[in-house]
Design a protein around this motif. Structure first.
Motif, PDB file in Angstrom:
ATOM      1  N   SER A  31      28.249  40.919  20.357  1.00  0.00           N
ATOM      2  CA  SER A  31      29.609  40.405  20.377  1.00  0.00           C
ATOM      3  C   SER A  31      29.598  38.908  20.638  1.00  0.00           C
ATOM      4  O   SER A  31      28.663  38.362  21.196  1.00  0.00           O
ATOM      5  N   ALA A  32      30.680  38.225  20.232  1.00  0.00           N
ATOM      6  CA  ALA A  32      30.746  36.771  20.317  1.00  0.00           C
ATOM      7  C   ALA A  32      30.755  36.281  21.763  1.00  0.00           C
ATOM      8  O   ALA A  32      30.183  35.257  22.072  1.00  0.00           O
ATOM      9  N   GLU A  33      31.430  37.002  22.641  1.00  0.00           N
ATOM     10  CA  GLU A  33      31.535  36.578  24.034  1.00  0.00           C
ATOM     11  C   GLU A  33      30.785  37.565  24.928  1.00  0.00           C
ATOM     12  O   GLU A  33      30.849  38.768  24.715  1.00  0.00           O
ATOM     13  N   PRO A  34      30.092  37.048  25.933  1.00  0.00           N
ATOM     14  CA  PRO A  34      29.407  37.965  26.854  1.00  0.00           C
ATOM     15  C   PRO A  34      30.422  38.742  27.686  1.00  0.00           C
ATOM     16  O   PRO A  34      31.542  38.293  27.912  1.00  0.00           O
ATOM     17  N   GLU A  35      30.029  39.906  28.100  1.00  0.00           N
ATOM     18  CA  GLU A  35      30.901  40.723  28.937  1.00  0.00           C
ATOM     19  C   GLU A  35      31.136  40.015  30.268  1.00  0.00           C
ATOM     20  O   GLU A  35      30.192  39.505  30.863  1.00  0.00           O
ATOM     21  N   PRO A  36      32.380  39.959  30.727  1.00  0.00           N
ATOM     22  CA  PRO A  36      32.640  39.338  32.028  1.00  0.00           C
ATOM     23  C   PRO A  36      31.987  40.153  33.136  1.00  0.00           C
ATOM     24  O   PRO A  36      31.965  41.373  33.094  1.00  0.00           O
ATOM     25  N   SER A  37      31.466  39.440  34.122  1.00  0.00           N
ATOM     26  CA  SER A  37      30.723  40.137  35.163  1.00  0.00           C
ATOM     27  C   SER A  37      31.532  40.331  36.437  1.00  0.00           C
ATOM     28  O   SER A  37      31.141  41.110  37.291  1.00  0.00           O
ATOM     29  N   SER A  38      32.641  39.641  36.578  1.00  0.00           N
ATOM     30  CA  SER A  38      33.420  39.794  37.800  1.00  0.00           C
ATOM     31  C   SER A  38      34.889  40.023  37.462  1.00  0.00           C
ATOM     32  O   SER A  38      35.345  39.684  36.373  1.00  0.00           O
ATOM     33  N   PRO A  39      35.629  40.598  38.400  1.00  0.00           N
ATOM     34  CA  PRO A  39      37.063  40.820  38.156  1.00  0.00           C
ATOM     35  C   PRO A  39      37.813  39.513  37.885  1.00  0.00           C
ATOM     36  O   PRO A  39      38.745  39.493  37.082  1.00  0.00           O
ATOM     37  N   GLU A  40      37.390  38.421  38.522  1.00  0.00           N
ATOM     38  CA  GLU A  40      38.053  37.132  38.309  1.00  0.00           C
ATOM     39  C   GLU A  40      37.872  36.663  36.866  1.00  0.00           C
ATOM     40  O   GLU A  40      38.791  36.109  36.262  1.00  0.00           O
ATOM     41  N   GLU A  41      36.678  36.881  36.319  1.00  0.00           N
ATOM     42  CA  GLU A  41      36.425  36.509  34.928  1.00  0.00           C
ATOM     43  C   GLU A  41      37.278  37.340  33.982  1.00  0.00           C
ATOM     44  O   GLU A  41      37.784  36.834  32.992  1.00  0.00           O
ATOM     45  N   ILE A  42      37.425  38.612  34.293  1.00  0.00           N
ATOM     46  CA  ILE A  42      38.241  39.501  33.468  1.00  0.00           C
ATOM     47  C   ILE A  42      39.690  39.028  33.487  1.00  0.00           C
ATOM     48  O   ILE A  42      40.335  38.926  32.442  1.00  0.00           O
ATOM     49  N   VAL A  43      40.219  38.725  34.669  1.00  0.00           N
ATOM     50  CA  VAL A  43      41.600  38.265  34.791  1.00  0.00           C
ATOM     51  C   VAL A  43      41.771  36.927  34.067  1.00  0.00           C
ATOM     52  O   VAL A  43      42.756  36.716  33.356  1.00  0.00           O
ATOM     53  N   GLY A  44      40.819  36.022  34.206  1.00  0.00           N
ATOM     54  CA  GLY A  44      40.890  34.734  33.530  1.00  0.00           C
ATOM     55  C   GLY A  44      40.885  34.874  32.023  1.00  0.00           C
ATOM     56  O   GLY A  44      41.659  34.225  31.319  1.00  0.00           O
ATOM     57  N   ARG A  45      40.023  35.750  31.538  1.00  0.00           N
ATOM     58  CA  ARG A  45      39.951  35.992  30.094  1.00  0.00           C
ATOM     59  C   ARG A  45      41.246  36.628  29.596  1.00  0.00           C
ATOM     60  O   ARG A  45      41.755  36.266  28.528  1.00  0.00           O
ATOM     61  N   TYR A  46      41.800  37.542  30.367  1.00  0.00           N
ATOM     62  CA  TYR A  46      43.060  38.186  30.011  1.00  0.00           C
ATOM     63  C   TYR A  46      44.190  37.154  29.932  1.00  0.00           C
ATOM     64  O   TYR A  46      44.977  37.148  28.994  1.00  0.00           O
ATOM     65  N   LYS A  47      44.258  36.248  30.914  1.00  0.00           N
ATOM     66  CA  LYS A  47      45.293  35.213  30.916  1.00  0.00           C
ATOM     67  C   LYS A  47      45.139  34.282  29.713  1.00  0.00           C
ATOM     68  O   LYS A  47      46.131  33.892  29.101  1.00  0.00           O
ATOM     69  N   ASP A  48      43.898  33.934  29.379  1.00  0.00           N
ATOM     70  CA  ASP A  48      43.652  33.084  28.216  1.00  0.00           C
ATOM     71  C   ASP A  48      44.131  33.771  26.936  1.00  0.00           C
ATOM     72  O   ASP A  48      44.746  33.136  26.074  1.00  0.00           O
ATOM     73  N   MET A  49      43.839  35.057  26.826  1.00  0.00           N
ATOM     74  CA  MET A  49      44.253  35.801  25.645  1.00  0.00           C
ATOM     75  C   MET A  49      45.773  35.903  25.559  1.00  0.00           C
ATOM     76  O   MET A  49      46.350  35.768  24.479  1.00  0.00           O
ATOM     77  N   ARG A  50      46.432  36.119  26.696  1.00  0.00           N
ATOM     78  CA  ARG A  50      47.906  36.175  26.716  1.00  0.00           C
ATOM     79  C   ARG A  50      48.498  34.833  26.294  1.00  0.00           C
ATOM     80  O   ARG A  50      49.480  34.791  25.560  1.00  0.00           O
ATOM     81  N   MET A  51      47.907  33.736  26.752  1.00  0.00           N
ATOM     82  CA  MET A  51      48.383  32.396  26.390  1.00  0.00           C
ATOM     83  C   MET A  51      48.224  32.168  24.889  1.00  0.00           C
ATOM     84  O   MET A  51      49.112  31.626  24.236  1.00  0.00           O
ATOM     85  N   GLU A  52      47.088  32.591  24.346  1.00  0.00           N
ATOM     86  CA  GLU A  52      46.857  32.433  22.917  1.00  0.00           C
ATOM     87  C   GLU A  52      47.862  33.244  22.110  1.00  0.00           C
ATOM     88  O   GLU A  52      48.400  32.765  21.101  1.00  0.00           O
ATOM     89  N   ILE A  53      48.157  34.460  22.556  1.00  0.00           N
ATOM     90  CA  ILE A  53      49.147  35.300  21.879  1.00  0.00           C
ATOM     91  C   ILE A  53      50.519  34.628  21.916  1.00  0.00           C
ATOM     92  O   ILE A  53      51.247  34.601  20.919  1.00  0.00           O
ATOM     93  N   LYS A  54      50.871  34.056  23.060  1.00  0.00           N
ATOM     94  CA  LYS A  54      52.162  33.375  23.196  1.00  0.00           C
ATOM     95  C   LYS A  54      52.249  32.189  22.243  1.00  0.00           C
ATOM     96  O   LYS A  54      53.265  31.996  21.569  1.00  0.00           O
ATOM     97  N   GLN A  55      51.178  31.390  22.155  1.00  0.00           N
ATOM     98  CA  GLN A  55      51.165  30.233  21.267  1.00  0.00           C
ATOM     99  C   GLN A  55      51.263  30.660  19.803  1.00  0.00           C
ATOM    100  O   GLN A  55      51.979  30.024  19.016  1.00  0.00           O
ATOM    101  N   LEU A  56      50.569  31.731  19.448  1.00  0.00           N
ATOM    102  CA  LEU A  56      50.640  32.229  18.074  1.00  0.00           C
ATOM    103  C   LEU A  56      52.036  32.738  17.742  1.00  0.00           C
ATOM    104  O   LEU A  56      52.551  32.496  16.643  1.00  0.00           O
ATOM    105  N   ALA A  57      52.669  33.420  18.679  1.00  0.00           N
ATOM    106  CA  ALA A  57      54.021  33.917  18.459  1.00  0.00           C
ATOM    107  C   ALA A  57      55.006  32.765  18.278  1.00  0.00           C
ATOM    108  O   ALA A  57      55.897  32.824  17.422  1.00  0.00           O
TER     109      ALA A  57
END
Length: 110
Positions: A31-57
């Motif tokens: 996969s293009a991105e490595p699996e996040p290793s900590s809950p903070e990384e998961i939350v950060g990645r989730y927030k980034d994805m939500r921001m990208e979705i908002k910008q695309l919308a």
């Protein structure tokens, strides 16, 4: 004359077994991105994805508005004479042309 089914036939792999599925990673390392290793990384990645979705919308909304404005102008000026004055806004500058010159450009930009 009924066909007989043997255990070998039942356990045989289907014809497409082992086929590569397009757009599917072969394993986790592929996969293009490595699996996040900590809950903070998961939350950060989730927030980034939500921001990208908002910008695309937002961009989709802007493009829909532009498309509708172009369609309105095209529908409004189509029945007019080709030598009638028409104005276009080009990079913040109001340019005077004729309807015959403006209509094809409006259709291109739509």
């Amino acid at each position: 004359d009924t066909p007989r089914c043997t255990m070998a036939a039942l356990s045989a792999e289907p014809p497409n077994a082992g086929a590569v599925v397009p757009n599917a990673p072969a394993d986790a390392e592929a996969s293009a991105e490595p699996e996040p290793s900590s809950p903070e990384e998961i939350v950060g990645r989730y927030k980034d994805m939500r921001m990208e979705i908002k910008q695309l919308a937002e961009k989709i909304g802007e493009l829909e508005i532009d498309f509708n404005e172009h369609a309105l102008v095209i529908n409004t000026i189509t029945p007019m004479e080709d030598d009638r004055k028409a104005f276009r806004l080009v990079n913040g500058v109001l340019v005077q042309n004729t309807k015959g010159e403006v209509l094809p450009r409006g259709k291109e930009n739509q």
